[in-house]
Motif scaffolding. Structure first.
Motif, PDB file in Angstrom:
ATOM      1  N   UNK A   2       0.847  -1.189   0.000  1.00  0.00           N
ATOM      2  CA  UNK A   2       0.000   0.000   0.000  1.00  0.00           C
ATOM      3  C   UNK A   2       0.888   1.246   0.000  1.00  0.00           C
ATOM      4  N   UNK A   3       0.481   2.225  -0.777  1.00  0.00           N
ATOM      5  CA  UNK A   3       1.223   3.480  -0.799  1.00  0.00           C
ATOM      6  C   UNK A   3       1.141   4.145   0.568  1.00  0.00           C
ATOM      7  N   UNK A   4       2.236   4.753   0.981  1.00  0.00           N
ATOM      8  CA  UNK A   4       2.268   5.495   2.233  1.00  0.00           C
ATOM      9  C   UNK A   4       1.955   4.653   3.459  1.00  0.00           C
ATOM     10  N   UNK A   5       2.260   3.360   3.392  1.00  0.00           N
ATOM     11  CA  UNK A   5       2.106   2.528   4.585  1.00  0.00           C
ATOM     12  C   UNK A   5       3.493   2.243   5.160  1.00  0.00           C
ATOM     13  N   UNK A   6       3.676   2.662   6.400  1.00  0.00           N
ATOM     14  CA  UNK A   6       4.975   2.518   7.064  1.00  0.00           C
ATOM     15  C   UNK A   6       5.450   1.066   7.099  1.00  0.00           C
ATOM     16  N   UNK A   7       4.565   0.150   7.495  1.00  0.00           N
ATOM     17  CA  UNK A   7       5.005  -1.236   7.649  1.00  0.00           C
ATOM     18  C   UNK A   7       5.200  -1.926   6.295  1.00  0.00           C
ATOM     19  N   UNK A   8       4.470  -1.505   5.256  1.00  0.00           N
ATOM     20  CA  UNK A   8       4.772  -2.006   3.906  1.00  0.00           C
ATOM     21  C   UNK A   8       6.174  -1.571   3.501  1.00  0.00           C
ATOM     22  N   UNK A   9       6.525  -0.349   3.830  1.00  0.00           N
ATOM     23  CA  UNK A   9       7.860   0.161   3.474  1.00  0.00           C
ATOM     24  C   UNK A   9       8.951  -0.576   4.252  1.00  0.00           C
ATOM     25  N   UNK A  10       8.690  -0.861   5.526  1.00  0.00           N
ATOM     26  CA  UNK A  10       9.659  -1.641   6.314  1.00  0.00           C
ATOM     27  C   UNK A  10       9.775  -3.049   5.727  1.00  0.00           C
ATOM     28  N   UNK A  11       8.641  -3.651   5.394  1.00  0.00           N
ATOM     29  CA  UNK A  11       8.658  -5.019   4.836  1.00  0.00           C
ATOM     30  C   UNK A  11       9.386  -5.062   3.490  1.00  0.00           C
ATOM     31  N   UNK A  12       9.308  -3.968   2.739  1.00  0.00           N
ATOM     32  CA  UNK A  12       9.969  -3.904   1.435  1.00  0.00           C
ATOM     33  C   UNK A  12      11.430  -3.472   1.548  1.00  0.00           C
ATOM     34  N   UNK A  13      11.878  -3.155   2.762  1.00  0.00           N
ATOM     35  CA  UNK A  13      13.268  -2.745   2.966  1.00  0.00           C
ATOM     36  C   UNK A  13      13.539  -1.286   2.616  1.00  0.00           C
ATOM     37  N   UNK A  14      12.459  -0.517   2.414  1.00  0.00           N
ATOM     38  CA  UNK A  14      12.638   0.896   2.038  1.00  0.00           C
ATOM     39  C   UNK A  14      12.881   1.782   3.257  1.00  0.00           C
ATOM     40  N   UNK A  15      12.448   1.298   4.421  1.00  0.00           N
ATOM     41  CA  UNK A  15      12.708   1.988   5.687  1.00  0.00           C
ATOM     42  C   UNK A  15      13.380   0.960   6.590  1.00  0.00           C
ATOM     43  N   UNK A  16      14.503   1.335   7.224  1.00  0.00           N
ATOM     44  CA  UNK A  16      15.220   0.345   8.036  1.00  0.00           C
ATOM     45  C   UNK A  16      14.475  -0.021   9.316  1.00  0.00           C
ATOM     46  N   UNK A  17      14.683  -1.246   9.750  1.00  0.00           N
ATOM     47  CA  UNK A  17      14.125  -1.715  11.022  1.00  0.00           C
ATOM     48  C   UNK A  17      15.079  -2.758  11.580  1.00  0.00           C
ATOM     49  N   UNK A  18      15.012  -2.924  12.885  1.00  0.00           N
ATOM     50  CA  UNK A  18      15.861  -3.903  13.564  1.00  0.00           C
ATOM     51  C   UNK A  18      15.155  -5.266  13.483  1.00  0.00           C
ATOM     52  N   UNK A  19      15.476  -6.026  12.468  1.00  0.00           N
ATOM     53  CA  UNK A  19      14.751  -7.276  12.186  1.00  0.00           C
ATOM     54  C   UNK A  19      15.203  -8.408  13.104  1.00  0.00           C
ATOM     55  N   UNK A  20      14.220  -9.171  13.549  1.00  0.00           N
ATOM     56  CA  UNK A  20      14.487 -10.335  14.403  1.00  0.00           C
ATOM     57  C   UNK A  20      14.277 -11.622  13.614  1.00  0.00           C
ATOM     58  N   UNK A  21      13.285 -11.617  12.729  1.00  0.00           N
ATOM     59  CA  UNK A  21      12.979 -12.810  11.930  1.00  0.00           C
ATOM     60  C   UNK A  21      12.270 -12.376  10.648  1.00  0.00           C
ATOM     61  N   UNK A  22      12.567 -13.081   9.576  1.00  0.00           N
ATOM     62  CA  UNK A  22      11.898 -12.790   8.300  1.00  0.00           C
ATOM     63  C   UNK A  22      11.774 -14.060   7.484  1.00  0.00           C
ATOM     64  N   UNK A  30      11.917  -5.009  15.883  1.00  0.00           N
ATOM     65  CA  UNK A  30      11.773  -4.373  17.188  1.00  0.00           C
ATOM     66  C   UNK A  30      10.954  -3.092  17.082  1.00  0.00           C
ATOM     67  N   UNK A  31      10.044  -2.894  18.035  1.00  0.00           N
ATOM     68  CA  UNK A  31       9.255  -1.661  18.090  1.00  0.00           C
ATOM     69  C   UNK A  31      10.192  -0.489  18.402  1.00  0.00           C
ATOM     70  N   UNK A  32       9.974   0.625  17.736  1.00  0.00           N
ATOM     71  CA  UNK A  32      10.844   1.796  17.887  1.00  0.00           C
ATOM     72  C   UNK A  32      10.662   2.452  19.261  1.00  0.00           C
TER      73      UNK A  32
END
Ligand code: 5GP
Ligand code: ZN
Length: 116
Positions: A2-22, A30-32
């Protein structure tokens, strides 16, 4: 995605996140703003705002994949030992702020009941 969805962007690697499992269906990171020593968010890679928006024919696969990812994450972080809480805020009244289905995974401290 979805456009402008934060978690879609994290899932797509467009926004960094501290990943535990994928895996191919889900991601746990990890929650920010952690509300417990371990506070993870488990999200499906496919975008649905909440559980009731998943098409009936996809519920089993999507929720099965998400639960499987939670299962791996609690073992990887070790919170399966002491126990943990899963929370899904759905809609305004529950305080959902990110409109992409996610399971909060909280552990590492005593958790009071009932929640607020
Ligand atoms: P909700 O209130 O929708 O149930 O939960 C959304 C969660 O997402 C909150 O706990 C918030 O701290 C977390 N969050 C918001 N923005 C970000 C971000 O950019 N990165 C990460 N890792 N977590 C976020
Ligand atoms: Zn999304």
């Amino acid at each position: 995605m979805a456009n402008d969805c934060l978690f879609c962007k994290i899932a797509a690697g467009q926004i960094p996140a501290d990943k535990v499992y994928e895996d191919d269906r889900a991601l746990v990171f990890k929650d920010i703003s952690p509300q417990a020593p371990t506070h993870l968010l488990a999200v499906p890679k496919e975008h649905y705002a909440s559980v009731h928006e998943i098409p009936p024919e996809k519920v089993e696969t999507l929720m099965g994949g998400l639960t499987g990812a939670v299962r791996e994450a609690v073992r990887l972080t070790g919170i399966n030992e002491g126990g943990y809480r899963l929370v899904v805020n759905s809609g305004e009244i529950a305080g959902q702020t990110v409109k992409h289905l996610h399971i909060h995974v909280l552990g590492g401290r005593e958790l009071a009941w009932p929640p607020g």
